[in-house]
Write a protein that holds these residues in place. Structure first.
Motif, PDB file in Angstrom:
ATOM      1  N   ALA A 139       1.013  -1.309  -0.061  1.00 30.28           N
ATOM      2  CA  ALA A 139      -0.217  -0.180   0.061  1.00 30.28           C
ATOM      3  C   ALA A 139       0.897   1.249   0.147  1.00 30.28           C
ATOM      4  N   ARG A 140       1.927   1.187   0.904  1.00 33.04           N
ATOM      5  CA  ARG A 140       2.778   2.306   1.183  1.00 33.04           C
ATOM      6  C   ARG A 140       3.378   2.704  -0.204  1.00 33.04           C
ATOM      7  N   LYS A 141       3.972   1.702  -1.034  1.00 29.93           N
ATOM      8  CA  LYS A 141       4.644   1.802  -2.224  1.00 29.93           C
ATOM      9  C   LYS A 141       3.798   2.487  -3.461  1.00 29.93           C
ATOM     10  N   PHE A 142       2.370   1.916  -3.419  1.00 30.81           N
ATOM     11  CA  PHE A 142       1.634   2.257  -4.514  1.00 30.81           C
ATOM     12  C   PHE A 142       1.047   3.622  -4.508  1.00 30.81           C
ATOM     13  N   LEU A 143       0.698   3.909  -3.087  1.00 28.75           N
ATOM     14  CA  LEU A 143       0.130   5.264  -2.783  1.00 28.75           C
ATOM     15  C   LEU A 143       1.328   6.373  -3.060  1.00 28.75           C
ATOM     16  N   GLY A 144       2.464   5.840  -2.687  1.00 30.26           N
ATOM     17  CA  GLY A 144       3.667   6.872  -2.918  1.00 30.26           C
ATOM     18  C   GLY A 144       3.966   7.168  -4.419  1.00 30.26           C
ATOM     19  N   GLU A 145       3.872   6.255  -5.247  1.00 32.00           N
ATOM     20  CA  GLU A 145       3.927   6.180  -6.610  1.00 32.00           C
ATOM     21  C   GLU A 145       2.851   6.971  -7.315  1.00 32.00           C
ATOM     22  N   ARG A 146       1.752   6.757  -7.169  1.00 28.91           N
ATOM     23  CA  ARG A 146       0.609   7.031  -7.604  1.00 28.91           C
ATOM     24  C   ARG A 146       0.073   8.491  -7.077  1.00 28.91           C
ATOM     25  N   ALA A 147       0.293   8.806  -6.090  1.00 28.62           N
ATOM     26  CA  ALA A 147      -0.023  10.179  -5.569  1.00 28.62           C
ATOM     27  C   ALA A 147       1.193  10.661  -4.488  1.00 28.62           C
ATOM     28  N   PRO A 148       2.300  10.932  -5.054  1.00 32.23           N
ATOM     29  CA  PRO A 148       3.407  11.496  -4.314  1.00 32.23           C
ATOM     30  C   PRO A 148       3.123  12.636  -3.513  1.00 32.23           C
ATOM     31  N   GLY A 149       2.434  13.439  -3.768  1.00 30.88           N
ATOM     32  CA  GLY A 149       2.160  14.820  -3.122  1.00 30.88           C
ATOM     33  C   GLY A 149       1.174  14.840  -2.017  1.00 30.88           C
ATOM     34  N   LYS A 150       0.453  13.506  -1.778  1.00 28.63           N
ATOM     35  CA  LYS A 150      -0.571  13.578  -0.650  1.00 28.63           C
ATOM     36  C   LYS A 150       0.089  12.593   0.503  1.00 28.63           C
ATOM     37  N   ARG A 151      -0.342  13.053   1.591  1.00 31.91           N
ATOM     38  CA  ARG A 151      -0.064  12.003   2.871  1.00 31.91           C
ATOM     39  C   ARG A 151      -1.158  11.085   3.223  1.00 31.91           C
ATOM     40  N   PHE A 152      -1.011   9.895   3.465  1.00 31.33           N
ATOM     41  CA  PHE A 152      -1.885   8.843   3.826  1.00 31.33           C
ATOM     42  C   PHE A 152      -1.499   8.253   5.214  1.00 31.33           C
ATOM     43  N   ARG A 153      -2.309   7.705   6.048  1.00 29.58           N
ATOM     44  CA  ARG A 153      -2.143   7.054   7.210  1.00 29.58           C
ATOM     45  C   ARG A 153      -2.512   5.655   7.026  1.00 29.58           C
ATOM     46  N   ILE A 154      -1.473   4.741   7.101  1.00 26.28           N
ATOM     47  CA  ILE A 154      -1.701   3.424   6.857  1.00 26.28           C
ATOM     48  C   ILE A 154      -2.101   2.739   8.250  1.00 26.28           C
ATOM     49  N   ILE A 155      -2.984   2.173   8.344  1.00 29.27           N
ATOM     50  CA  ILE A 155      -3.450   1.579   9.741  1.00 29.27           C
ATOM     51  C   ILE A 155      -3.486  -0.155   9.390  1.00 29.27           C
ATOM     52  N   GLU A 156      -2.370  -0.842  10.055  1.00 24.82           N
ATOM     53  CA  GLU A 156      -2.110  -2.035   9.956  1.00 24.82           C
ATOM     54  C   GLU A 156      -3.392  -2.889  10.611  1.00 24.82           C
ATOM     55  N   VAL A 157      -3.941  -3.863   9.881  1.00 26.81           N
ATOM     56  CA  VAL A 157      -4.743  -4.853  10.559  1.00 26.81           C
ATOM     57  C   VAL A 157      -4.432  -6.149  10.187  1.00 26.81           C
ATOM     58  N   GLY A 158      -4.693  -7.156  10.945  1.00 33.07           N
ATOM     59  CA  GLY A 158      -4.339  -8.499  10.622  1.00 33.07           C
ATOM     60  C   GLY A 158      -5.494  -9.135  10.005  1.00 33.07           C
ATOM     61  N   GLY A 159      -6.603  -8.520   9.768  1.00 34.98           N
ATOM     62  CA  GLY A 159      -7.577  -9.091   9.111  1.00 34.98           C
ATOM     63  C   GLY A 159      -9.021  -8.278   8.941  1.00 34.98           C
ATOM     64  N   ALA A 160      -9.997  -8.759   8.337  1.00 38.70           N
ATOM     65  CA  ALA A 160     -11.258  -8.109   8.360  1.00 38.70           C
ATOM     66  C   ALA A 160     -11.005  -6.672   8.251  1.00 38.70           C
ATOM     67  N   ALA A 161     -10.404  -6.319   7.193  1.00 41.15           N
ATOM     68  CA  ALA A 161     -10.191  -4.923   6.780  1.00 41.15           C
ATOM     69  C   ALA A 161     -11.437  -4.570   6.032  1.00 41.15           C
ATOM     70  N   GLU A 162     -12.294  -5.418   5.643  1.00 39.80           N
ATOM     71  CA  GLU A 162     -13.465  -4.677   4.930  1.00 39.80           C
ATOM     72  C   GLU A 162     -14.485  -4.148   5.787  1.00 39.80           C
ATOM     73  N   ILE A 163     -14.212  -4.450   7.260  1.00 42.92           N
ATOM     74  CA  ILE A 163     -15.338  -3.739   7.914  1.00 42.92           C
ATOM     75  C   ILE A 163     -14.904  -2.473   8.594  1.00 42.92           C
ATOM     76  N   MET A 164     -13.590  -2.078   8.312  1.00 40.35           N
ATOM     77  CA  MET A 164     -13.047  -0.840   8.737  1.00 40.35           C
ATOM     78  C   MET A 164     -13.860   0.477   8.531  1.00 40.35           C
ATOM     79  N   PRO A 165     -13.984   0.655   7.124  1.00 38.64           N
ATOM     80  CA  PRO A 165     -14.762   1.907   6.574  1.00 38.64           C
ATOM     81  C   PRO A 165     -16.084   2.131   7.344  1.00 38.64           C
ATOM     82  N   ALA A 166     -16.791   0.853   7.435  1.00 43.32           N
ATOM     83  CA  ALA A 166     -18.115   1.104   8.123  1.00 43.32           C
ATOM     84  C   ALA A 166     -18.046   1.316   9.827  1.00 43.32           C
ATOM     85  N   LEU A 167     -16.884   0.954  10.370  1.00 44.08           N
ATOM     86  CA  LEU A 167     -16.709   1.341  11.636  1.00 44.08           C
ATOM     87  C   LEU A 167     -16.044   2.691  11.960  1.00 44.08           C
TER      88      LEU A 167
END
Length: 297
Positions: free
Chosen positions: A132-160
């Protein structure tokens, strides 16, 4: 002999202990002649039908590191896991099972259509931190992103309300849709790979090469058929014009009252119907169609 004090010539093969890769990998190994003898999901290792290969069951994400360190001599895991771990391993073969995509996904109601639409400071939940960090750095180098590491169930994170987007693996897309998400970018196309460490001894290297060859033979045989046809001598030239094959058909003389030849050819299964119909029109008969188990190049 304890399974943890194996002979120095026995290959320690790491296999995913669960998840989308486990069953396809076990099936492929068995078709290649390497049958895991103990299939209880609770066990950590098992002998196989090959005395020179012993299976160990590990998390798919740990296999690249274990192979790199030499704790396992060879392993099967996803390309996504290899690249995420940045493991220095040797890739021997794309096994073409467990195909999936690592995608960037957002709520289908967010109005976001690409990475360019993500706001500065967007929160990305994922277990693929490095990808994720590599992709976002290449595609949107001017933006800052916060990477939240999760072990699983990433799909529920936006709803929460924990994340604005996720980076996760997609096989069919059903899980994403069921959580109200849609993929807006494909980061990586992945499948299971056979890997090995870079400093194998001679005997182990030979055993792993045999394994690669047999797995490749199974893959080469997929969707292939062996077609066997009897052809009268007077029709041979006309029939051969419509017979595709890998290196050329094999022809053997048939002991019959009428001069006769048997023609063997391996072809894609989607060619078989047209070939058989046309060959019969040209005088072929006694046609036999067989499955192909392995093709060794």
């Amino acid at each position: 002999m304890s399974e943890y004090s194996l002979s120095s010539s026995v290959v320690r093969l790491a296999i995913p202990n669960k998840g989308r890769l486990r069953e396809p990998v076990m099936d492929l190994l068995e078709r290649a002649g390497v049958k895991v003898l103990v299939k209880d999901e609770k066990i950590l290792s098992s002998p196989t039908s090959r005395p020179d290969i012993h299976a160990f069951f590990l998390r798919a994400e740990d296999i690249p590191t274990m192979v790199e360190l030499g704790a396992a001599d060879a392993g099967i895991t996803g390309l996504d896991m290899i690249l995420e771990r940045g493991a220095d391993v040797k890739e021997l073969l794309d096994l073409r099972v467990g195909a999936a995509e690592v995608v960037l996904a957002v709520s289908s109601r967010s109005g976001i259509k690409s990475v360019d639409d993500l706001p500065d400071g967007a929160r990305i939940a994922t277990r693929y931190v490095n990808l994720a960090r590599k992709f976002l750095g290449e595609r949107a180098p001017g933006k800052r992103f916060r990477i939240i590491e999760v072990g699983g169930a990433a799909e529920i994170m936006p709803a929460l309300g924990i994340a604005d987007a996720i980076v996760d693996v997609r096989s069919t897309g059903m899980t994403l849709r069921s959580h109200g998400l849609e993929a807006i970018e494909v980061i990586l196309r992945t499948s299971a790979r056979l890997i090995t460490c870079r400093n194998l001894s001679g005997k182990k290297r030979d055993a792993v090469e045999k394994l690669r060859l047999m797995l490749e033979g199974v893959l080469n045989a997929e969707k292939r058929k062996m077609v066997m046809i009897n052809v009268p001598d007077r029709c041979l030239r006309a029939v051969l014009e419509v017979i595709p094959s890998m290196g050329g058909p094999t022809i053997a003389k048939v002991e019959a009252k009428e001069p006769m030849w048997e023609v063997y050819a391996v072809m894609s299964e989607d060619q078989v119907y047209d070939v058989v119909v046309e060959a019969k029109k040209r005088g072929a008969r006694d046609i036999v169609i067989l499955d192909v188990e392995k093709i060794i190049p």
